[in-house]
Write a protein that holds these residues in place. Sequence first.
Motif, short mmCIF file in Angstrom:
data_model
loop_
_atom_site.label_atom_id
_atom_site.label_comp_id
_atom_site.label_asym_id
_atom_site.label_seq_id
_atom_site.Cartn_x
_atom_site.Cartn_y
_atom_site.Cartn_z
N SER A 106 0.93 -1.13 0.08
CA SER A 106 0.03 0.13 0.02
C SER A 106 0.73 1.20 -0.01
O SER A 106 1.90 1.29 0.41
CB SER A 106 -0.90 0.13 1.18
N VAL A 107 0.24 2.49 -0.57
CA VAL A 107 0.98 3.60 -0.76
C VAL A 107 1.41 3.93 0.83
O VAL A 107 2.49 4.47 1.09
CB VAL A 107 -0.04 4.68 -1.19
N ALA A 108 0.86 4.15 1.70
CA ALA A 108 1.13 4.59 3.06
C ALA A 108 2.07 3.55 3.69
O ALA A 108 3.04 4.27 4.20
CB ALA A 108 -0.28 4.45 4.05
N GLU A 109 2.28 2.18 3.52
CA GLU A 109 3.02 1.48 4.09
C GLU A 109 4.41 1.47 3.15
O GLU A 109 5.49 1.51 3.94
CB GLU A 109 2.61 -0.08 3.95
N ARG A 110 4.34 1.88 2.14
CA ARG A 110 5.52 2.07 1.17
C ARG A 110 6.12 3.20 1.77
O ARG A 110 7.47 3.37 1.66
CB ARG A 110 4.84 2.18 -0.34
N ASP A 111 5.16 4.43 1.56
CA ASP A 111 5.75 5.65 2.25
C ASP A 111 6.60 5.71 3.46
O ASP A 111 7.91 6.17 3.68
CB ASP A 111 4.95 6.82 2.07
N LYS A 112 6.05 4.88 4.34
CA LYS A 112 6.77 4.80 5.76
C LYS A 112 7.98 3.77 5.46
O LYS A 112 8.85 4.55 6.31
CB LYS A 112 5.67 4.25 6.67
N THR A 113 8.03 2.93 4.98
CA THR A 113 9.23 2.03 4.92
C THR A 113 10.28 2.76 4.20
O THR A 113 11.52 2.68 4.64
CB THR A 113 8.76 0.81 4.10
N VAL A 114 9.74 3.55 2.97
CA VAL A 114 10.81 4.36 2.37
C VAL A 114 11.62 5.44 3.09
O VAL A 114 12.80 5.49 3.15
CB VAL A 114 10.28 4.94 1.07
N ARG A 115 10.76 6.03 3.98
CA ARG A 115 11.27 7.12 4.85
C ARG A 115 12.09 6.55 5.67
O ARG A 115 13.23 7.39 6.20
CB ARG A 115 9.93 8.16 5.29
N GLU A 116 11.73 5.37 6.47
CA GLU A 116 12.56 4.75 7.60
C GLU A 116 13.87 4.35 6.94
O GLU A 116 15.09 4.77 7.55
CB GLU A 116 12.19 3.65 7.81
#
Length: 358
Positions: A106-116
């Motif tokens: 999902s976009v939200a999970e992807r964004d969180k993982t990328v930012r981490e």
Amino acid sequence: MSALEIRNIRKNYGAIETLKGIDIALESGEFLVLLGSSGCGKSTLLNIIAGLAEATSGDVLIGGRSVLGVHPKNRDIAMVFQSYALYPNLTVHRNIGFGLEMRGVSVAERDKTVREAAKLLQIEALLDRKPSQLSGGQRQRVAIGRALVRKPQVFLFDEPLSNLDAKLRLEMRTELKRLHQILQTTVVYVTHDQIEAMTLATRIAVMRDGRIEQLGTPEEIYNFPATLYVAGFVGAPSMNMLQAVVENGKLAIAGSPARLPLPARLRNAVADGAQVVVGIRPEALRLATGIAKELSLPVEIDVVELTGPELVTTARIGTQRLTACLPPRARVAKGETSAFAFDEETLRLFDPASGMAL
């Protein structure tokens, strides 16, 4: 259960045998460096682990599961190549998260993982840039970030720092060490650079002609080389190799009147009259002080080079050469006679016929 196990891997290209029976078992969190010169088989072995090449025989297990014949995307690995292989039309954010996007995260999970991952790699401010707007070091961080977000069992690195200049290589080497200490993920890393191997690895596999010449910790590889090849390949300047003969319990240095007492630990390893190679690391040598108990070799100074932190001094002992890494303020000059001293435990002996350590 080993995180990665390589069992008797062999690889043939027609009549040419590239890998000649490789056996390695890595526990979770180990950082293994495959070290060797071009053509030794290290990249071929990495490609077999990754699934980019097939072994002629043997097996590869990841997490206890054989992965031979398994597609690379299903091996639970992530690979960082020598070339950054970034998508030029995508932002850093999308480059890092592209694999997750393809897997339907999902976009939200992807964004969180990328930012981490970006925070860990200290590239948070670059997420909206394109690869063309990045330096070489920044592009390599993005490539590493793309591998990080996969959260694989094993990371594979194929000479990832080769395209960087000396300063950036040093910085990225430090970053990789820091990342491994934080993540404690299993890593297999290919390089021909011994400094990368010594600083990054928990274990090093020195490869030569399709075989593992020695597998051990950096300290073991450096201080106790198993063969003449390892002794000469690891270390800069490389280990001094002096031809000698055992005579009445002493080491007679060929082409010189110099005689060294044979260390007690080696007296049962060699017979009187045996030809040997005496190995001494350049940094183990120092200017002799004349103390009766110290082992020393008379030399004539040939070349003196100041590198900044040390004075690399090349000397002659009879017909052979000897290199010493001395303190930068050491008083030596070309043409003068001197003596290099060393401690008995730093001396290594090798069989010149087999090349094996004694």
